[in-house]
Design an enzyme around this catalytic site. Structure first.
Site, PDB file in Angstrom:
ATOM      1  N   MET A 247       0.684  -1.160   0.113  1.00  0.00           N
ATOM      2  CA  MET A 247       0.087   0.021   0.128  1.00  0.00           C
ATOM      3  C   MET A 247       1.014   1.246  -0.089  1.00  0.00           C
ATOM      4  O   MET A 247       0.200   2.231   0.116  1.00  0.00           O
ATOM      5  CB  MET A 247      -0.856   0.036   1.279  1.00  0.00           C
ATOM      6  CG  MET A 247      -1.947  -1.083   1.257  1.00  0.00           C
ATOM      7  SD  MET A 247      -3.125  -1.290  -0.217  1.00  0.00           S
ATOM      8  CE  MET A 247      -3.871   0.295   0.465  1.00  0.00           C
ATOM      9  N   ARG A 248       2.218   1.244   0.041  1.00  0.00           N
ATOM     10  CA  ARG A 248       2.930   2.400   0.247  1.00  0.00           C
ATOM     11  C   ARG A 248       2.765   3.260  -1.117  1.00  0.00           C
ATOM     12  O   ARG A 248       2.774   4.556  -0.929  1.00  0.00           O
ATOM     13  CB  ARG A 248       4.643   2.037   0.085  1.00  0.00           C
ATOM     14  CG  ARG A 248       5.374   3.073   0.429  1.00  0.00           C
ATOM     15  CD  ARG A 248       6.663   2.620   0.887  1.00  0.00           C
ATOM     16  NE  ARG A 248       6.951   2.118   2.128  1.00  0.00           N
ATOM     17  CZ  ARG A 248       7.369   0.861   2.276  1.00  0.00           C
ATOM     18  NH1 ARG A 248       7.465   0.139   1.433  1.00  0.00           N
ATOM     19  NH2 ARG A 248       7.272   0.489   3.550  1.00  0.00           N
ATOM     20  N   ALA A 249       2.451   2.836  -2.351  1.00  0.00           N
ATOM     21  CA  ALA A 249       2.344   3.741  -3.302  1.00  0.00           C
ATOM     22  C   ALA A 249       1.141   4.564  -3.246  1.00  0.00           C
ATOM     23  O   ALA A 249       1.241   5.589  -3.685  1.00  0.00           O
ATOM     24  CB  ALA A 249       2.456   2.900  -4.859  1.00  0.00           C
TER      25      ALA A 249
END
Length: 347
Positions: A247-249
């Site tokens: 989920m970092r993007a």
């Protein structure tokens, strides 16, 4: 003071950079919101990577510019605790590291791909959280460490591991300028700076002050900006289409979109803001290229070259075998009694 000494002490004006609008945008976004996680600048030698990082720090008021050397230790980076002082006078003292010195400024890492993985991992942790934790002998202490992280690298000298590459919030890939007019403008500006750096800086002083004030106002406006559901949905859809892991993007896109909205003075984050920063957040994480979403062209695909000739018939097996091949021929075998390396076995 000589011209060389003067140029060494005066940073190149940020607003005088030529042909690098994407790099300038990425640097401004991480300066507004360091929780984006820094920006990785990749490109060949001589593409103004370090010049842009120094120019950013020089533009921000009272912002330190700290360089992380390749030979630095983990203690030099994050600091250490002087536990011996507790035994002597009962006081626990923190020996600050480079991340503490870079607080509210710019931490620059040249050739970040050559740093040990442990240092890169610790550095990115602090950059994303804004808090540095120093531990020693079971004792820990925390302090604020909010800085704009700028890492540069030349791909010819090696790549970052995918796990570390993903930890950088934004990425910019620079190339050699191919437009003759742009190259001339770059040369003209650089030569003017080398001849009289104070004169070029003075010519850009008003723009630099205005941009610094805009960055300060954008920082103050961040808490007032929220992400509507449509923006969250759009960021998630772009991340899924790019095939990113985790989920970092998505989070980076949302924080960068908010920083862009604040930079441009808007009171709400829009899907257009997400689109404007999407490639900065996805380029180094993408596993599915937009042009290769289809594994094979469809019958209605008109993107490739067309021919009026009918397609060649499919190849069918024949007694002659594949093109250029000879039919199989029987070959007799003989028993090898000795290869010369070992004595022949007795019958």
């Amino acid at each position: 003071m000589s011209t060389v000494q003067s140029a060494a002490r005066v940073a190149f004006p940020f607003t005088a950079l030529v042909g690098q609008p994407l790099l300038q945008r990425a640097l401004l976004l991480v300066a507004i919101d360091p929780r984006i996680g820094g920006v990785l600048v990749s490109g060949p030698r001589g593409t103004a990577k370090s010049t842009a990082a120094r120019a950013l720090a020089a533009m921000l008021p009272e912002a330190p510019f700290v360089t992380l050397p390749l030979a630095a230790s983990l203690e030099q980076l994050v600091g250490t605790l002087n536990v011996e002082d507790v035994l002597r006078d009962g006081q626990l003292r923190l020996a600050p590291g480079l991340v503490a010195r870079a607080h509210n400024g710019v931490l620059y890492v040249d050739e970040v791909n050559l740093l040990p993985d442990a240092l890169v991992d610790a550095l990115l942790d602090v950059a994303a959280s804004g808090i540095n934790t120093v531990e020693r002998d079971g004792i820990s202490q925390q302090h604020a460490a909010r800085f704009a992280l700028v890492g540069t690298m030349n791909p010819e000298e090696g790549e970052l591991r995918p796990q570390l590459l993903d930890r950088f919030g934004l990425s910019v890939l620079l190339g050699n300028p191919s437009d003759p007019q742009q190259r001339q403008e770059i040369l003209r500006t650089r030569l003017a700076f080398d001849e009289d750096p104070q004169a070029l800086t003075a010519a850009h002083a008003a723009q630099l002050r205005q941009l610094a004030d805009t960055v300060a106002a954008a920082r103050a406006a961040l808490p007032r900006l929220a992400w509507p559901d449509a923006v969250l949905q759009h960021a998630a859809a772009l991340a899924l289409a790019a095939g990113v892991d985790g989920m970092r993007a998505d989070l980076v896109m949302l924080r960068a979109a908010r920083a862009l909205a604040a930079l441009e003075g808007r009171d709400a984050v829009s899907t257009q803001d997400v689109d404007a920063v999407a490639e900065l957040a996805l380029a180094h994480r993408r596993t599915v290229e937009p042009s290769t979403n289809r594994t094979a062209p469809s019958a209605n695909d008109n993107s490739g070259p067309r021919s009026d000739k009918p397609p060649a018939p499919a190849a069918t097996p024949s007694s002659e075998g594949d093109w250029g091949a000879l039919p199989p021929q029987p070959t007799p075998t003989t028993r090898v009694l000795s290869t010369g390396a070992w004595p022949a076995k007795k019958a």
